[in-house]
Design a protein around this motif. Structure first.
Motif, PDB file in Angstrom:
ATOM      1  N   UNK A 241       0.829  -1.204   0.000  1.00 19.16           N
ATOM      2  CA  UNK A 241       0.000   0.000   0.000  1.00 19.16           C
ATOM      3  C   UNK A 241       0.866   1.259   0.000  1.00 19.16           C
ATOM      4  N   UNK A 242       1.994   1.188   0.718  1.00 17.59           N
ATOM      5  CA  UNK A 242       2.914   2.330   0.751  1.00 17.59           C
ATOM      6  C   UNK A 242       3.480   2.599  -0.645  1.00 17.59           C
ATOM      7  N   UNK A 243       3.845   1.526  -1.349  1.00 20.11           N
ATOM      8  CA  UNK A 243       4.389   1.682  -2.701  1.00 20.11           C
ATOM      9  C   UNK A 243       3.338   2.260  -3.643  1.00 20.11           C
ATOM     10  N   UNK A 244       2.082   1.810  -3.470  1.00 21.13           N
ATOM     11  CA  UNK A 244       1.002   2.346  -4.302  1.00 21.13           C
ATOM     12  C   UNK A 244       0.813   3.843  -4.050  1.00 21.13           C
ATOM     13  N   UNK A 245       0.786   4.211  -2.759  1.00 20.46           N
ATOM     14  CA  UNK A 245       0.584   5.626  -2.426  1.00 20.46           C
ATOM     15  C   UNK A 245       1.764   6.476  -2.889  1.00 20.46           C
ATOM     16  N   UNK A 246       3.000   5.913  -2.778  1.00 20.24           N
ATOM     17  CA  UNK A 246       4.180   6.639  -3.258  1.00 20.24           C
ATOM     18  C   UNK A 246       4.108   6.855  -4.765  1.00 20.24           C
ATOM     19  N   UNK A 247       3.709   5.799  -5.474  1.00 22.98           N
ATOM     20  CA  UNK A 247       3.601   5.892  -6.929  1.00 22.98           C
ATOM     21  C   UNK A 247       2.536   6.909  -7.321  1.00 22.98           C
ATOM     22  N   UNK A 248       1.413   6.883  -6.591  1.00 27.78           N
ATOM     23  CA  UNK A 248       0.335   7.833  -6.866  1.00 27.78           C
ATOM     24  C   UNK A 248       0.782   9.261  -6.592  1.00 27.78           C
ATOM     25  N   UNK A 249       1.522   9.446  -5.481  1.00 27.90           N
ATOM     26  CA  UNK A 249       2.008  10.782  -5.126  1.00 27.90           C
ATOM     27  C   UNK A 249       2.970  11.310  -6.175  1.00 27.90           C
ATOM     28  N   UNK A 250       3.842  10.435  -6.689  1.00 23.03           N
ATOM     29  CA  UNK A 250       4.818  10.853  -7.698  1.00 23.03           C
ATOM     30  C   UNK A 250       4.164  11.107  -9.049  1.00 23.03           C
ATOM     31  N   UNK A 251       2.960  10.547  -9.248  1.00 20.24           N
ATOM     32  CA  UNK A 251       2.212  10.860 -10.459  1.00 20.24           C
ATOM     33  C   UNK A 251       1.583  12.240 -10.384  1.00 20.24           C
ATOM     34  N   UNK A 252       1.415  12.721  -9.148  1.00 19.72           N
ATOM     35  CA  UNK A 252       0.767  14.018  -8.944  1.00 19.72           C
ATOM     36  C   UNK A 252       1.788  15.150  -8.913  1.00 19.72           C
ATOM     37  N   UNK A 253       2.964  14.881  -8.351  1.00 14.65           N
ATOM     38  CA  UNK A 253       3.956  15.945  -8.208  1.00 14.65           C
ATOM     39  C   UNK A 253       5.375  15.383  -8.281  1.00 14.65           C
ATOM     40  N   UNK A 254       6.382  16.233  -8.503  1.00 11.46           N
ATOM     41  CA  UNK A 254       7.773  15.778  -8.591  1.00 11.46           C
ATOM     42  C   UNK A 254       8.245  15.142  -7.284  1.00 11.46           C
ATOM     43  N   UNK A 255       9.265  14.287  -7.407  1.00 16.03           N
ATOM     44  CA  UNK A 255       9.736  13.527  -6.248  1.00 16.03           C
ATOM     45  C   UNK A 255      10.261  14.425  -5.141  1.00 16.03           C
ATOM     46  N   UNK A 256      11.054  15.438  -5.470  1.00 20.38           N
ATOM     47  CA  UNK A 256      11.634  16.275  -4.421  1.00 20.38           C
ATOM     48  C   UNK A 256      10.563  17.101  -3.696  1.00 20.38           C
ATOM     49  N   UNK A 257       9.495  17.462  -4.416  1.00 17.13           N
ATOM     50  CA  UNK A 257       8.384  18.177  -3.782  1.00 17.13           C
ATOM     51  C   UNK A 257       7.612  17.221  -2.876  1.00 17.13           C
TER      52      UNK A 257
END
Length: 445
Positions: free
Chosen positions: A209-225
């Motif tokens: 679930x953490x990997x899914x949420x991380x992937x979703x977050x990175x689809x929304x905004x850049x990694x450093x943000x």
């Protein structure tokens, strides 16, 4: 005070094993830290007991106790170095063998020593110290101490066997003692195994679930943000002196969309936007958002670079080539097709995250508005750029000057159409593919 804090931080880092546990999962990290804590405890406890042993135990036992203390400590030190070398499971097994040997030596020395109870603890520790990927090792290192525990109790409590330094004080019959002990050992293994298994399953699901949420977050905004948001709970807006904004828009989208079912419409948009998405990583660009049939992306943020304008135009060329290919396919099937207008402008922007619940990474400035006007002032199937973008890409692309074009609320803006790569910078067989000379020039930006 500062020196005390420094010492405390050093000790804390040592116990966390930060240098050698990078890249481990939560489950693996827990096993490694448990191994370290057991090694430290089993080194500390016998060391603290060295003096009490001398004063409280019979003199004839001193040599035996100190010899086996050394036999315990040396393997523990070796196991610790195995841990530092990242041989985690080997270190755990070596530690457990050393402890069980030490408990066995104490059991042989005194018939009424509580040492055999330690076997029950080490049988549990095997599930906590050894990785879940080594199930056989886990069970072997759990069964071994339980076997030693039952054997010691049978030898002393049932058979009345002597220890090196004295006989047992009490003896009972086998049928009275052994069945409860076997049941106790069985229950220990079963309960601990089920508990650790439940924890492992929970951690696995949590990681997924953490990997899914991380992937979703990175689809929304850049990694450093995204990292800044996770650490601070907020992101500080940044100003970029030079970035390139690109807008796309489908010509005649509304009229064609009316002839399609909702499912077909979404599938068609998804096919186009998914291809656009694939170009973002390839050209080091950042997709910002889609608004209906409009797609917006930017180059030069969140990490500043000098190639952003060239990167955006390269992506734009591939986007138009894709749309032209789709057009030819649709035409051959007598199906309606979409054509694309594409506008690009370069300039200063401010980028950041807005909102408190539904985060969105966005850009603001007049540069965005002018880029939008470049799109709406362009022509279908063409890439329309501003004069500011032209100055950044003129050494790489062939462009046609359009003159000063009237843009809504912006007056007249100098604009160009991009025809493609300069002839000398193209691959011979593919005019849309940069050659080695292009790459050399690009590297000098």
């Amino acid at each position: 005070m500062r020196k005390i804090n420094t010492i405390y931080d050093t000790i804390q880092k040592w116990f966390r094993l930060e240098k050698i546990t990078n890249g481990l999962t939560r489950s693996e990290l827990r096993s490694v830290r448990t191994t370290l804590y057991v090694q430290f405890s089993m080194f500390l406890m016998p060391t603290l007991l060295l003096v009490p042993v001398y004063y409280n135990e019979p003199p004839e036992t001193h040599f035996y106790s100190y010899i086996h203390y050394i036999i315990l400590v040396i393997p523990l030190i070796f196991a610790f170095f195995l841990l530092k070398l990242r041989y985690f499971n080997f270190s755990a097994v070596f530690t457990l063998v050393a402890i069980n040997y030490h408990l066995g030596a104490l059991t042989l020395a005194q018939a009424d020593d509580p040492a055999p109870l330690g076997f029950l603890i080490t049988s549990i520790l095997s599930f906590l110290m050894i990785s879940k990927n080594f199930k056989v090792s886990r069970f072997l290192m759990s069964i071994l101490p339980l076997g030693l525990f039952i054997s010691s109790q049978y030898h002393y409590r049932v058979l009345g066997g002597n220890a090196l330094f004295g006989p047992p004080k009490w003896i009972v019959s086998a049928e009275y003692l052994i069945p409860p002990l076997i049941l106790l050992c069985f229950l220990i293994v079963l309960v601990v195994y089920q508990f650790v298994k439940a924890v492992d399953i929970a951690e696995t699901k949590l990681m997924e679930e953490h990997e899914k949420s991380e992937k979703l977050l990175l689809n929304i905004m850049p990694q450093e943000i995204a990292e800044e948001l996770k650490q601070k709970g907020a992101s500080t807006p940044r100003q970029f002196n030079s970035a390139t904004i690109c807008f796309t828009d489908f010509e005649g989208f509304t009229s064609i969309a009316e002839t399609m079912s909702p499912k077909e419409l979404v599938a068609e948009l998804d096919r186009c936007f998914s291809y656009f998405d694939s170009l973002m990583d390839h050209y080091n660009l950042e997709k910002l958002k889609t608004i209906g049939d409009s797609y917006m992306f930017v180059g030069g943020i969140p990490t500043e670079n000098k190639t952003h304008a060239v990167d955006c135009v390269l992506a734009a060329i591939e986007i138009q080539a894709f749309m032209n290919q789709m057009k030819d396919i649709k035409k051959s099937q007598n199906l309606p097709y979409w054509e694309l207008r594409l506008g690009i402008h370069s300039g200063e922007v401010i980028a950041g995250v807005i909102g408190e619940k539904k985060f969105a990474y966005d850009v603001w400035s007049d540069t965005v508005n002018i880029a939008s006007r470049c799109e709406s002032s362009g022509s279908t199937g063409k890439i329309n750029i501003s004069g500011d973008t032209f100055e950044l890409i003129k050494d790489f692309f062939d462009c046609d000057y359009r003159g000063y074009i009237e843009a809504k609320n912006k007056g007249k803006i100098k604009m160009y159409f991009v025809n493609g790569l300069l002839e000398k910078l193209q691959e011979k067989d593919n005019p849309n593919t940069p050659n080695s000379q292009f790459k050399e020039r690009y590297a000098l930006l």
